[in-house]
Design a protein around this motif. Structure first.
Motif, short mmCIF file in Angstrom:
data_model
loop_
_atom_site.label_atom_id
_atom_site.label_comp_id
_atom_site.label_asym_id
_atom_site.label_seq_id
_atom_site.Cartn_x
_atom_site.Cartn_y
_atom_site.Cartn_z
N ASN A 48 0.85 -1.19 0.00
CA ASN A 48 0.00 0.00 0.00
C ASN A 48 0.88 1.24 0.00
O ASN A 48 1.72 1.41 0.87
CB ASN A 48 -0.92 0.01 1.22
CG ASN A 48 -1.96 -1.07 1.16
OD1 ASN A 48 -2.50 -1.35 0.10
ND2 ASN A 48 -2.22 -1.72 2.27
N SER A 49 0.67 2.11 -0.99
CA SER A 49 1.44 3.34 -1.11
C SER A 49 0.57 4.53 -0.68
O SER A 49 -0.59 4.36 -0.34
CB SER A 49 1.91 3.53 -2.55
OG SER A 49 0.82 3.94 -3.38
N ASN A 50 1.14 5.71 -0.74
CA ASN A 50 0.39 6.95 -0.47
C ASN A 50 -0.15 7.57 -1.75
O ASN A 50 -0.68 8.67 -1.72
CB ASN A 50 1.30 7.98 0.21
CG ASN A 50 1.69 7.56 1.59
OD1 ASN A 50 1.01 6.78 2.23
ND2 ASN A 50 2.81 8.06 2.07
N TRP A 51 0.02 6.88 -2.89
CA TRP A 51 -0.29 7.47 -4.18
C TRP A 51 -1.41 6.70 -4.86
O TRP A 51 -1.28 5.52 -5.11
CB TRP A 51 0.95 7.48 -5.05
CG TRP A 51 2.16 7.98 -4.33
CD1 TRP A 51 2.36 9.24 -3.85
CD2 TRP A 51 3.32 7.23 -3.97
NE1 TRP A 51 3.58 9.32 -3.22
CE2 TRP A 51 4.19 8.10 -3.29
CE3 TRP A 51 3.73 5.91 -4.17
CZ2 TRP A 51 5.43 7.70 -2.81
CZ3 TRP A 51 4.95 5.51 -3.69
CH2 TRP A 51 5.80 6.39 -3.02
N ASN A 52 -2.49 7.39 -5.19
CA ASN A 52 -3.64 6.76 -5.84
C ASN A 52 -3.62 7.03 -7.34
O ASN A 52 -3.50 8.18 -7.77
CB ASN A 52 -4.95 7.29 -5.25
CG ASN A 52 -5.05 7.02 -3.77
OD1 ASN A 52 -4.42 6.12 -3.26
ND2 ASN A 52 -5.84 7.81 -3.08
N SER A 53 -3.70 5.95 -8.12
CA SER A 53 -3.83 6.02 -9.58
C SER A 53 -2.74 6.85 -10.25
O SER A 53 -3.01 7.73 -11.06
CB SER A 53 -5.21 6.58 -9.96
OG SER A 53 -6.23 5.81 -9.39
N VAL A 54 -1.49 6.59 -9.87
CA VAL A 54 -0.36 7.29 -10.49
C VAL A 54 0.72 6.29 -10.90
O VAL A 54 0.88 5.23 -10.30
CB VAL A 54 0.27 8.36 -9.58
CG1 VAL A 54 -0.70 9.49 -9.30
CG2 VAL A 54 0.78 7.77 -8.29
N LYS A 55 1.48 6.67 -11.92
CA LYS A 55 2.61 5.87 -12.38
C LYS A 55 3.81 6.14 -11.47
O LYS A 55 4.08 7.27 -11.11
CB LYS A 55 2.94 6.23 -13.82
CG LYS A 55 3.95 5.33 -14.45
CD LYS A 55 4.09 5.65 -15.93
CE LYS A 55 5.02 4.66 -16.57
NZ LYS A 55 5.01 4.81 -18.03
N LEU A 56 4.53 5.07 -11.11
CA LEU A 56 5.72 5.19 -10.27
C LEU A 56 6.96 4.88 -11.09
O LEU A 56 6.89 4.21 -12.12
CB LEU A 56 5.64 4.22 -9.09
CG LEU A 56 4.42 4.33 -8.19
CD1 LEU A 56 4.53 3.33 -7.05
CD2 LEU A 56 4.25 5.72 -7.65
#
Length: 91
Positions: A48-56
């Motif tokens: 689980n990351s802090n970023w919703n619906s984004v490319k890493l």
């Protein structure tokens, strides 16, 4: 590291050959996820990351894997054999 290695530390996963931790970031810095492996093969782990619906992207340059987090921040990350990767939102 001054722009993304900020915020509280949370260990997301640990076992005998993998370590995954998150820096939560701040209002102006996105934070990061560090993935370390001493396994002899490439590994992938869903966290689980802090970023919703984004490319890493991997800021270490050790892998070209290009994941996108889902709407809840869940993302599958990759680390090469006996190496590390540093994940955050793309530049």
């Amino acid at each position: 590291h001054n722009s993304i290695a900020t915020g509280e530390v949370e260990v997301l996963y640990v076992d005998q050959d993998e370590y995954v931790m998150k820096r939560s970031g701040t209002d102006t810095n996105p934070g990061l996820i560090l993935y370390i492996s001493i396994n002899n093969g490439t590994k992938r782990r869903t966290v689980n990351s802090n970023w919703n619906s984004v490319k890493l992207m991997d800021y270490s340059g050790n892998t070209e894997f290009s994941p996108t987090s889902d709407e809840n921040g869940t993302v599958t990350l990759e680390v090469p054999a006996n190496s590390y990767s540093i994940w955050s939102i793309t530049e």
